[in-house]
Design a protein around this motif. Sequence first.
Motif, short mmCIF file in Angstrom:
data_model
loop_
_atom_site.label_atom_id
_atom_site.label_comp_id
_atom_site.label_asym_id
_atom_site.label_seq_id
_atom_site.Cartn_x
_atom_site.Cartn_y
_atom_site.Cartn_z
N CYS A 96 33.01 18.56 115.04
CA CYS A 96 32.89 17.63 113.92
C CYS A 96 31.82 18.14 112.95
O CYS A 96 30.69 18.41 113.37
CB CYS A 96 32.51 16.25 114.46
SG CYS A 96 32.12 15.08 113.15
N PRO A 97 32.16 18.29 111.65
CA PRO A 97 31.16 18.78 110.69
C PRO A 97 30.06 17.76 110.44
O PRO A 97 28.99 18.11 109.94
CB PRO A 97 31.99 19.03 109.42
CG PRO A 97 33.21 18.21 109.58
CD PRO A 97 33.47 18.04 111.05
N PRO A 152 35.90 11.23 117.60
CA PRO A 152 35.77 10.10 118.53
C PRO A 152 34.36 9.50 118.54
O PRO A 152 34.18 8.37 118.96
CB PRO A 152 36.12 10.71 119.89
CG PRO A 152 35.95 12.18 119.73
CD PRO A 152 36.16 12.51 118.28
N LYS A 153 33.38 10.26 118.05
CA LYS A 153 31.99 9.78 118.13
C LYS A 153 31.58 9.04 116.85
O LYS A 153 31.09 7.92 116.92
CB LYS A 153 31.07 10.96 118.38
CG LYS A 153 29.68 10.59 118.84
CD LYS A 153 28.93 11.84 119.20
CE LYS A 153 27.43 11.59 119.33
NZ LYS A 153 26.69 12.85 119.42
N CYS A 154 31.80 9.70 115.68
CA CYS A 154 31.29 9.10 114.44
C CYS A 154 32.40 8.63 113.50
O CYS A 154 32.12 8.15 112.41
CB CYS A 154 30.37 10.08 113.71
SG CYS A 154 31.25 11.48 113.00
N LYS A 155 33.66 8.78 113.94
CA LYS A 155 34.85 8.33 113.18
C LYS A 155 35.04 9.07 111.85
O LYS A 155 35.73 8.60 110.97
CB LYS A 155 34.80 6.80 112.90
CG LYS A 155 34.53 5.95 114.12
CD LYS A 155 35.64 6.03 115.13
CE LYS A 155 35.28 5.28 116.42
NZ LYS A 155 35.98 5.78 117.58
N PHE A 156 34.43 10.25 111.72
CA PHE A 156 34.63 11.09 110.55
C PHE A 156 36.06 11.63 110.59
O PHE A 156 36.49 12.17 111.62
CB PHE A 156 33.60 12.23 110.57
CG PHE A 156 33.68 13.16 109.41
CD1 PHE A 156 33.07 12.83 108.20
CD2 PHE A 156 34.37 14.36 109.49
CE1 PHE A 156 33.13 13.69 107.12
CE2 PHE A 156 34.44 15.23 108.41
CZ PHE A 156 33.82 14.88 107.22
N ALA A 157 36.81 11.48 109.49
CA ALA A 157 38.21 11.90 109.48
C ALA A 157 38.36 13.23 108.75
O ALA A 157 37.69 13.49 107.76
CB ALA A 157 39.07 10.84 108.84
N MET A 158 39.25 14.09 109.26
CA MET A 158 39.53 15.37 108.62
C MET A 158 40.97 15.76 108.89
O MET A 158 41.58 15.27 109.84
CB MET A 158 38.56 16.44 109.13
CG MET A 158 38.66 16.68 110.62
SD MET A 158 37.14 17.38 111.26
CE MET A 158 36.80 16.25 112.59
#
Length: 130
Positions: free
Chosen positions: A99-100, A120-126
Amino acid sequence: MNWLRKFMIGRYGVDQLSIVLLVINMILSISLRFLNNRILDIFFIIIPIIVVYRMFSKNISKRYQENMRFLNVWNPLKKKINNRIQRMKSLKDYRYYKCPNCKQVFRVPRGKGKISITCPKCKFAMIKKS
Ligand SMILES: [Zn+2]
């Protein structure tokens, strides 16, 4: 074998530190044999002496503490190595991304084309190719 049992009463015995030291000693002595170095030969005698000394030592609490200090370093290292091995085994079926945003590493199944991935940890989408 009774005399051995009697002899070992109150002595420390073998622990993980001793086993790892012996294995390292064996690997190094085999792989460095061709160097034919006298100083290294002494080194390869000292390690078994340390292991035997620890085995027959009556200062059990001190040996136990040494082993605990060793395990504090060894266990995370072992876990890291096992994770790497597991990851290499599953590279055929999974692709790994970091995750970036939070540097969490996670895997997605291969061969699904372009997919939207949510950390799954910070919900950052890519959007990545799987
Ligand atoms: Zn993240």
